[in-house]
Motif scaffolding. Structure first.
Motif, PDB file in Angstrom:
ATOM      1  N   VAL A 166      39.310  47.719  40.512  1.00  0.00           N
ATOM      2  CA  VAL A 166      39.467  46.664  41.473  1.00  0.00           C
ATOM      3  C   VAL A 166      40.129  45.226  40.902  1.00  0.00           C
ATOM      4  CG1 VAL A 166      38.257  44.995  43.018  1.00  0.00           C
ATOM      5  CG2 VAL A 166      37.555  47.188  43.033  1.00  0.00           C
ATOM      6  N   ARG A 167      39.609  45.043  39.791  1.00  0.00           N
ATOM      7  CA  ARG A 167      40.095  44.244  38.699  1.00  0.00           C
ATOM      8  C   ARG A 167      41.501  44.312  38.584  1.00  0.00           C
ATOM      9  NH1 ARG A 167      37.386  41.409  34.182  1.00  0.00           N
ATOM     10  NH2 ARG A 167      39.148  41.010  32.532  1.00  0.00           N
ATOM     11  N   GLU A 168      42.127  45.341  38.213  1.00  0.00           N
ATOM     12  CA  GLU A 168      43.491  45.954  37.879  1.00  0.00           C
ATOM     13  C   GLU A 168      44.244  45.550  39.061  1.00  0.00           C
ATOM     14  OE1 GLU A 168      44.733  46.170  34.952  1.00  0.00           O
ATOM     15  OE2 GLU A 168      42.704  45.886  34.253  1.00  0.00           O
ATOM     16  N   ALA A 169      43.890  46.091  40.028  1.00  0.00           N
ATOM     17  CA  ALA A 169      44.577  46.065  41.605  1.00  0.00           C
ATOM     18  C   ALA A 169      44.743  44.554  41.843  1.00  0.00           C
ATOM     19  CB  ALA A 169      43.845  46.711  42.577  1.00  0.00           C
ATOM     20  N   ALA A 170      43.571  43.738  41.623  1.00  0.00           N
ATOM     21  CA  ALA A 170      43.686  42.479  42.142  1.00  0.00           C
ATOM     22  C   ALA A 170      44.609  41.785  41.294  1.00  0.00           C
ATOM     23  CB  ALA A 170      42.182  41.791  41.942  1.00  0.00           C
ATOM     24  N   LEU A 171      44.568  41.734  40.026  1.00  0.00           N
ATOM     25  CA  LEU A 171      45.482  41.167  39.198  1.00  0.00           C
ATOM     26  C   LEU A 171      46.857  41.326  39.384  1.00  0.00           C
ATOM     27  CD1 LEU A 171      43.742  41.023  35.903  1.00  0.00           C
ATOM     28  CD2 LEU A 171      43.891  39.240  37.376  1.00  0.00           C
ATOM     29  N   ALA A 172      47.165  42.806  39.819  1.00  0.00           N
ATOM     30  CA  ALA A 172      48.484  43.134  39.976  1.00  0.00           C
ATOM     31  C   ALA A 172      49.015  42.397  41.541  1.00  0.00           C
ATOM     32  CB  ALA A 172      48.523  44.545  40.197  1.00  0.00           C
ATOM     33  N   ALA A 173      48.123  42.202  42.377  1.00  0.00           N
ATOM     34  CA  ALA A 173      48.346  41.764  43.630  1.00  0.00           C
ATOM     35  C   ALA A 173      48.693  40.191  43.578  1.00  0.00           C
ATOM     36  CB  ALA A 173      47.171  41.943  44.468  1.00  0.00           C
ATOM     37  N   VAL A 174      48.152  39.407  42.501  1.00  0.00           N
ATOM     38  CA  VAL A 174      48.320  38.141  42.387  1.00  0.00           C
ATOM     39  C   VAL A 174      49.464  37.848  41.123  1.00  0.00           C
ATOM     40  CG1 VAL A 174      46.416  37.192  43.904  1.00  0.00           C
ATOM     41  CG2 VAL A 174      46.232  37.672  41.286  1.00  0.00           C
ATOM     42  N   GLU A 218      43.791  46.309  49.075  1.00  0.00           N
ATOM     43  CA  GLU A 218      42.716  47.040  50.029  1.00  0.00           C
ATOM     44  C   GLU A 218      42.521  48.351  49.204  1.00  0.00           C
ATOM     45  OE1 GLU A 218      44.270  47.635  53.832  1.00  0.00           O
ATOM     46  OE2 GLU A 218      42.924  49.467  54.204  1.00  0.00           O
ATOM     47  N   VAL A 219      41.076  48.650  48.730  1.00  0.00           N
ATOM     48  CA  VAL A 219      40.814  49.828  48.238  1.00  0.00           C
ATOM     49  C   VAL A 219      39.884  50.501  49.045  1.00  0.00           C
ATOM     50  CG1 VAL A 219      41.394  48.652  45.960  1.00  0.00           C
ATOM     51  CG2 VAL A 219      39.092  48.507  46.953  1.00  0.00           C
ATOM     52  N   SER A 220      39.764  51.958  48.349  1.00  0.00           N
ATOM     53  CA  SER A 220      38.702  52.312  48.914  1.00  0.00           C
ATOM     54  C   SER A 220      36.940  51.885  48.665  1.00  0.00           C
ATOM     55  CB  SER A 220      38.609  53.935  48.766  1.00  0.00           C
ATOM     56  OG  SER A 220      38.119  54.316  47.505  1.00  0.00           O
ATOM     57  N   SER A 224      37.778  51.330  54.046  1.00  0.00           N
ATOM     58  CA  SER A 224      38.461  50.625  52.998  1.00  0.00           C
ATOM     59  C   SER A 224      37.955  49.172  53.087  1.00  0.00           C
ATOM     60  CB  SER A 224      39.954  50.563  53.078  1.00  0.00           C
ATOM     61  OG  SER A 224      40.280  49.895  54.046  1.00  0.00           O
ATOM     62  N   ILE A 225      38.055  48.633  51.854  1.00  0.00           N
ATOM     63  CA  ILE A 225      37.596  47.113  51.482  1.00  0.00           C
ATOM     64  C   ILE A 225      38.799  46.512  51.252  1.00  0.00           C
ATOM     65  CG2 ILE A 225      36.087  45.651  50.402  1.00  0.00           C
ATOM     66  CD1 ILE A 225      34.110  47.950  49.888  1.00  0.00           C
ATOM     67  N   THR A 226      38.899  45.326  51.818  1.00  0.00           N
ATOM     68  CA  THR A 226      39.786  44.422  51.624  1.00  0.00           C
ATOM     69  C   THR A 226      39.401  43.246  50.685  1.00  0.00           C
ATOM     70  OG1 THR A 226      41.241  44.913  53.885  1.00  0.00           O
ATOM     71  CG2 THR A 226      41.900  42.933  52.378  1.00  0.00           C
ATOM     72  N   TYR A 227      39.863  43.189  49.422  1.00  0.00           N
ATOM     73  CA  TYR A 227      39.405  42.303  48.634  1.00  0.00           C
ATOM     74  C   TYR A 227      40.278  40.914  48.723  1.00  0.00           C
ATOM     75  CZ  TYR A 227      35.737  44.984  46.365  1.00  0.00           C
ATOM     76  OH  TYR A 227      34.827  45.680  45.779  1.00  0.00           O
ATOM     77  N   LYS A 249      31.205  42.890  44.143  1.00  0.00           N
ATOM     78  CA  LYS A 249      31.314  43.936  44.459  1.00  0.00           C
ATOM     79  C   LYS A 249      31.352  43.870  46.113  1.00  0.00           C
ATOM     80  CE  LYS A 249      30.112  48.838  44.092  1.00  0.00           C
ATOM     81  NZ  LYS A 249      31.093  49.196  44.817  1.00  0.00           N
ATOM     82  N   GLY A 250      32.514  44.399  46.882  1.00  0.00           N
ATOM     83  CA  GLY A 250      32.366  44.452  48.387  1.00  0.00           C
ATOM     84  C   GLY A 250      32.780  43.213  48.892  1.00  0.00           C
ATOM     85  N   ARG A 251      33.087  42.168  48.115  1.00  0.00           N
ATOM     86  CA  ARG A 251      33.349  40.705  48.859  1.00  0.00           C
ATOM     87  C   ARG A 251      34.700  40.273  48.358  1.00  0.00           C
ATOM     88  NH1 ARG A 251      30.060  39.001  52.954  1.00  0.00           N
ATOM     89  NH2 ARG A 251      27.971  39.480  52.294  1.00  0.00           N
ATOM     90  N   LEU A 252      34.807  39.787  47.301  1.00  0.00           N
ATOM     91  CA  LEU A 252      36.029  39.215  46.764  1.00  0.00           C
ATOM     92  C   LEU A 252      36.278  39.207  45.247  1.00  0.00           C
ATOM     93  CD1 LEU A 252      35.028  36.451  45.229  1.00  0.00           C
ATOM     94  CD2 LEU A 252      35.899  35.276  47.429  1.00  0.00           C
ATOM     95  N   VAL A 253      37.499  38.795  44.654  1.00  0.00           N
ATOM     96  CA  VAL A 253      37.875  38.700  43.477  1.00  0.00           C
ATOM     97  C   VAL A 253      38.076  37.408  43.061  1.00  0.00           C
ATOM     98  CG1 VAL A 253      39.107  39.485  41.213  1.00  0.00           C
ATOM     99  CG2 VAL A 253      38.619  41.069  43.356  1.00  0.00           C
ATOM    100  N   SER A 254      37.461  36.749  42.186  1.00  0.00           N
ATOM    101  CA  SER A 254      37.843  35.354  41.868  1.00  0.00           C
ATOM    102  C   SER A 254      38.280  35.333  40.297  1.00  0.00           C
ATOM    103  CB  SER A 254      36.529  34.487  41.863  1.00  0.00           C
ATOM    104  OG  SER A 254      36.872  33.089  41.507  1.00  0.00           O
ATOM    105  N   VAL A 255      39.484  34.831  40.278  1.00  0.00           N
ATOM    106  CA  VAL A 255      40.556  34.655  38.924  1.00  0.00           C
ATOM    107  C   VAL A 255      40.417  33.392  38.602  1.00  0.00           C
ATOM    108  CG1 VAL A 255      42.468  35.027  37.573  1.00  0.00           C
ATOM    109  CG2 VAL A 255      41.971  36.653  39.536  1.00  0.00           C
ATOM    110  N   VAL A 256      40.132  32.848  37.282  1.00  0.00           N
ATOM    111  CA  VAL A 256      40.009  31.581  36.706  1.00  0.00           C
ATOM    112  C   VAL A 256      41.155  31.343  35.733  1.00  0.00           C
ATOM    113  CG1 VAL A 256      38.803  29.664  35.843  1.00  0.00           C
ATOM    114  CG2 VAL A 256      37.574  31.640  37.055  1.00  0.00           C
ATOM    115  N   VAL A 257      41.993  30.568  36.005  1.00  0.00           N
ATOM    116  CA  VAL A 257      42.994  30.204  34.821  1.00  0.00           C
ATOM    117  C   VAL A 257      43.020  28.837  34.185  1.00  0.00           C
ATOM    118  CG1 VAL A 257      44.669  32.056  35.934  1.00  0.00           C
ATOM    119  CG2 VAL A 257      44.823  29.573  36.470  1.00  0.00           C
TER     120      VAL A 257
END
Length: 955
Positions: free
Chosen positions: A923-931, A913-915, A897-900, A947-955
């Motif tokens: 991943v984007r959906e899951a990430a937005l839900a997580a924060v 954490e996703v497969s 699994s990968i933890t973003y 991909k495989g690294r992280l998700v960056s959200v700009v507000v």
RNA sequence: GUCCCCGUAGACCAACCGGCAGAGUCGAUGGACUCAAAAUCCAUUCAGUGUGGGUUCGAAUCCCACCGGGGACACCA
């Protein structure tokens, strides 16, 4: 009383050691390591484990597991065996290449990794003189000591290929190469060396005209003409005479401040008859072929600087009935030449100097003298009195005097004053320049000091002060009378146009000059290769035939060089061999019956033996040839069309950037031209290893105290109660901070020492030695040992049960990482990964063979003795040197699994954490839900999923 | 003076093409084991990357300037 001594501290140490041994008799201690290291070294020697098979000849072995396999030729710069022996810094590179070649051998390569000794030369002789022992004796002893020290480290050399440059069987071929060079000339049309016989044939046939005609020349004249074309020739020329060493030196052996590189004695220019090698014929190829090499850029740059090629033009400036020829790289600025400068030593100075000063000449130009001749004389005297050092140290302050004469600028007919000044060097170009103050900084400085006109010929940026050396359109460069103009052209085009014009008008020509001078090849020393040369009654040299090689260095007690007061510039060199009268006079039959000849009594320089040793390793015992062409082609031949060929990896210190590496390239190219080798460069890839340095300590009086007795307390260093100061520098006797590999082997074992040297940092970085930290490498080996061996019973602890899935992932990740690191010589990170794997396995209740076998194999390049021992305990026969290096299973490299991490405006606010197969949108959906909490209802402006690294959200 | 390389925990060093500053080692501290110690094992500690700007959603990483260390060249026309 004998037999009743008190226990010394040493005995107590031994008792403690024995106690711990009795507690854990199968523990991996220095004693155990020492025992098994010796055993495996014997095994390797007895079984010829590291013999590399040649394609043909005596060392061919069709049954060898690597016969006919892809080859890998790795070499270290061989050592000069000094009397002091090795310290821990010396073998750093050797261990590095050993680890690398052991790895590549397990990867299927036929590995050539030899080691020899560079045993001729000044230091060996100096050491012999100091100790009063013959250099042959001290050298042999030193070589033996080095061999023992290196053997103890378990270096996997093919010992059949080892030699010393002082072996007559070796220097026989050094002399043979000298004769090849002597019997060759450089054909400037073909830009290559050819046999001298072909030149003679051209002279004889008349296809190459001579003056006077060949048929009108005497036999001696013919020989002189031929000798003048040879690549090795004698010449009477200014050379570097070093009275303190009693020998002449090459330019490369003289430091910029005019002293000897070895010994730091003053060096004087003296005209002496000496042997030279025509390395300058190869300038272009030595520069251009650098592009085919994988060398560190600084080394390439140093070679380019040393060769110092500049392209430009020769231009003739008429003066009276004479002309002054200058060299310039900027023919495009010829219209801006407003004055000229000759070096004070220039031969035209006396002839052109005017009798009177012209009317109204400024005092700054005359140096306050009545006549030009007086001014010139005074200036030359002052210049001669200055050392090279003073002359350059004066920096930008330009001095000079006017000759009273004017030359004519050939492009526009302008009268330009001619000066002499010491900023123009006699030894470079033509020793004369045209000065263009507008576009040359040195000329500008001089022009400012002497109030000379500045004429810009390149468009210069608004408000620019000083000499403009940049690009721009050409201006002020037209001659109304002839109609010739460069105006409006670019710098590059103007250069070409000017050269064309000069050539058409017969006023100059395109030209290339070099800083490199021919290589001074003779030394007035005993401990070197004798020249295979004799002289007859004409005093001209005659090459001895191959059948008379080697010319063996005669034995003598009188080997000390004649040295002089280091400052006695007027002393004359004396060759030690000339004292051996019975050797110098020799009766030989060289074709005209028995005659008396006189031997050459100079010897070759230290560099001769190292100029070609990479070739002799390939075929070390061949008595017919330097190297069999099939063996050379296999080990050194180009791997792709147009490739340079050469040693695949050559490791050594950067201090040989110019000397050894330049000379070796030159000889190799001569051998290539003559068809003896198929590679045109000796060393394809060069790697400069760093140095191991050490701390040294000085007490309040400034006296060095032994480093091992210094302790650290509260951030300060103490020797006993005395506070001492710490310095950082080389390891050496005088600094009392030497640590030897032998001590390390005694205290920890060779494997621990090897692992420590490789783990302490990248191979190309210098770092401080720290004996206290060596323990860490020993602990690592102990843990690995314990995975296999029960310390109390000596039983094998390894099970055949499969490894747990999590550890298996670690194993394969480590395998993949180690493979990559090893291939790029990143041994420090490879070892870190092996430690990581070991630390993963240590806490497991049962140790699985599935993990331990690859671990042992991967450790084997670094800790070969330990690995061999464990390999045997795992049930294998013989050596693991030819076992396959582990391969990672790609399936095991995929994460479960990968933890973003999820960033909001650059800060991590949550994780998901996703497969690994999860798509970007998910991943984007899951990430937005997580924060969602952190977002607090704000709408993201931008969401970046890496991909495989992280998700960056700009507000 | 010009050019090149390097500045990351107390020390040595990692961090791939810009993506969570930590792989490994030493040291220090604590614990387990021990009568005690050594050894071993376990755990903990500590830097926001030389300084200041800039580019970027995001900089140890790229750019600019400066500071410190190392190296090369240093009148080469």
């Amino acid at each position: 009383m004998p037999g009743a001594r008190d226990p010394s501290p040493h005995d107590v140490d031994e008792m403690v050691l024995k106690m711990s041994e009795t507690e854990n008799p199968f523990r991996y201690t220095a004693a155990l390591a020492g025992e098994m290291e010796l055993r495996w070294q014997q095994y390797w020697a007895e079984n010829g484990t590291f013999h590399a098979p040649n394609p043909v000849g005596e060392l061919a072995d069709p049954d060898h597991p690597r016969a006919g396999a892809p080859k890998l030729h790795v070499q270290d710069m061989f050592p000069y065996p000094s009397g002091a022996g090795l310290h821990v810094g010396h073998p750093l590179g050797y261990i590095g290449t050993d680890c690398y070649t052991r790895f590549q051998r397990m990867n299927g390569f036929n590995v050539l990794h030899p080691m020899g000794f560079d045993a001729f030369g000044l230091p060996a002789e100096q050491y012999a003189v100091q100790t009063g022992t013959h250099p042959a004796v001290t050298t042999a002893a030193n070589v033996e000591r080095y061999r023992q020290q290196l053997r103890r480290l378990g270096l996997a050399y093919d010992e059949r290929r080892s030699f010393s440059t002082t072996d007559p069987e070796y220097y026989r071929w050094t002399q043979w190469i000298f004769l090849q060079v002597f019997n060759s000339w450089f054909d400037p049309e073909l830009k290559k060396a050819r046999p001298i016989s072909e030149l003679i044939a051209e002279f004889e046939s008349g296809s190459r005209p001579t003056s006077p005609a060949w048929s009108d020349m005497s036999a001696k004249e013919k020989r002189q003409l031929i000798d003048d074309h040879r690549l090795a020739y004698m010449s009477e020329a200014p050379v570097n005479w070093c009275p303190g060493l009693g020998t002449v030196l090459s330019n490369e052996e003289v430091t910029p401040d005019g002293r000897s590189e070895r010994g730091n004695f003053p060096v004087f220019k003296r005209s002496l008859k000496q042997w030279m090698m025509r390395i300058t014929s190869y300038c272009d190829r030595l520069v251009e072929d650098l592009d085919t090499l994988e060398w560190p850029d600084p080394v390439k740059l140093m070679q380019r600087n040393w060769i110092g090629r500049s392209q430009g033009a020769h231009v003739d400036f008429p003066i009276g009935d004479d002309h002054i020829r200058v060299f310039t790289t900027r023919p495009d600025t010829l219209f801006g030449a407003t004055y000229m400068v000759l070096a004070p030593e220039h031969e035209l100075v006396a002839r052109i100097t005017a009798e009177q000063w012209p009317a109204g000449v400024a005092a700054t130009w005359t140096g306050g003298h009545d006549t030009p001749a007086k001014a010139i004389d005074a200036y030359k005297k002052a210049a001669a009195a200055k050392t090279e050092e003073e002359r350059t140290a004066d920096g930008k302050v330009k001095t000079g005097v006017f000759t009273g004469a004017y030359a004519t600028n050939p492009v526009n007919g302008e009268r330009v004053p001619v000066f002499i000044a010491d900023y123009v060097l006699a030894g470079y170009g033509t020793g004369a320049i045209m000065a263009v103050p507008a576009h040359d900084e040195r000329d500008y400085d001089f022009a400012t000091a002497f109030a000379l006109p500045v004429v810009r010929t390149i468009e210069t940026p608004e408000g620019f002060e000083g000499a403009y050396t940049g690009d721009g359109a050409v201006i002020n460069s037209a001659d109304p009378e002839s109609g010739f103009s460069l105006d409006g052209l670019t710098k590059v085009d103007a250069k070409a146009a000017m050269i064309t014009w000069l050539e058409e008008q017969g006023k100059g020509s395109g030209a290339t000059t070099y800083r490199l001078r021919d290589w001074l090849f003779s030394r007035q020393r005993y401990w070197g290769e004798p020249f295979p040369i004799v002289y007859d009654e004409t005093g001209l040299p005659i090459a001895l035939p191959d059948s008379m090689l080697p010319v063996v260095l005669p034995d003598t007690d009188d080997f000390a060089p004649r040295t002089f007061d280091p400052d006695d510039a007027e002393s004359d060199p004396e060759t030690p061999l000339s004292r051996k009268k019975d050797w110098v006079e020799v009766e030989l039959d060289l074709g005209d019956g028995l005659k008396t000849y006189t031997r050459e009594t100079n010897t070759m320089p230290q560099w001769a033996g190292s100029c070609w040793y990479e070739l002799r390793y390939l075929d070390p015992h061949n008595e017919q040839e330097l190297v069999d062409p099939a063996n050379e082609a296999y080990w050194m031949g180009p791997r792709e069309p147009g490739g340079s060929g050469g040693v695949d990896l050559y490791v050594g210190g950067v201090e040989h950037a110019v000397l050894h590496l330049l000379y070796a390239r030159f000889w190799h190219k001569v051998l290539f031209d003559l068809g003896h080798v198929s590679s045109f460069e000796p060393f394809h890839k060069l790697f400069n290893q760093g140095y191991i340095q050490a701390y040294a300590f000085r007490d309040a009086r400034g006296v060095i105290v032994p480093a091992e007795e210094v302790v650290e307390r509260d951030g300060a260093w103490y020797h006993g109660d005395q506070k001492v100061n710490r310095e950082y520098g080389k390891m050496g006797k005088s600094l009392k901070n030497v640590v030897t590999p032998d001590e390390m082997c005694d205290q920890y074992g060779a494997d621990t020492f090897r692992v420590y040297e490789m783990a302490m940092g990248p191979l190309d970085v210098s770092r401080p030695w720290d004996t206290r930290a060596v323990i860490g490498s020993q602990r690592f080996l102990q843990r690995a040992w314990r995975l296999v061996v029960d310390e109390e019973t000596g039983q094998n602890r390894v099970t055949d049960e499969p490894l747990d899935p999590k550890s298996r992932k670690v194993l394969h990740k480590v395998i993949a990482g180690v493979r990559e690191d090893m291939g790029e010589l990143r041994f420090n990170t490879a070892i870190a990964k092996l430690i990581e794997l070991t630390n993963t396995l240590t806490p497991l209740p049962r140790v699985s063979r599935e993990a331990v076998e690859p671990l042992v194999l991967m450790m084997s390049p670094f800790a070969p003795h330990l690995a061999e021992e464990l390999w045997g305990r795992l049930g294998h026969q013989g050596t693991l040197a030819y076992a396959d290096f582990p391969q990672a299973d790609p399936a095991q490299l995929v994460a479960d699994s990968i933890t973003y991490p999820v960033q909001i405006n650059g800060k991590v606010r949550g994780r998901v954490e996703v497969s690994p197969e999860t798509g970007e949108a998910e991943v984007r959906e899951a990430a937005l839900a997580a924060v969602a909490d952190a977002l607090d209802g704000r709408t993201p402006k931008k969401v970046i999923v890496v991909k495989g690294r992280l998700v960056s959200v700009v507000v």
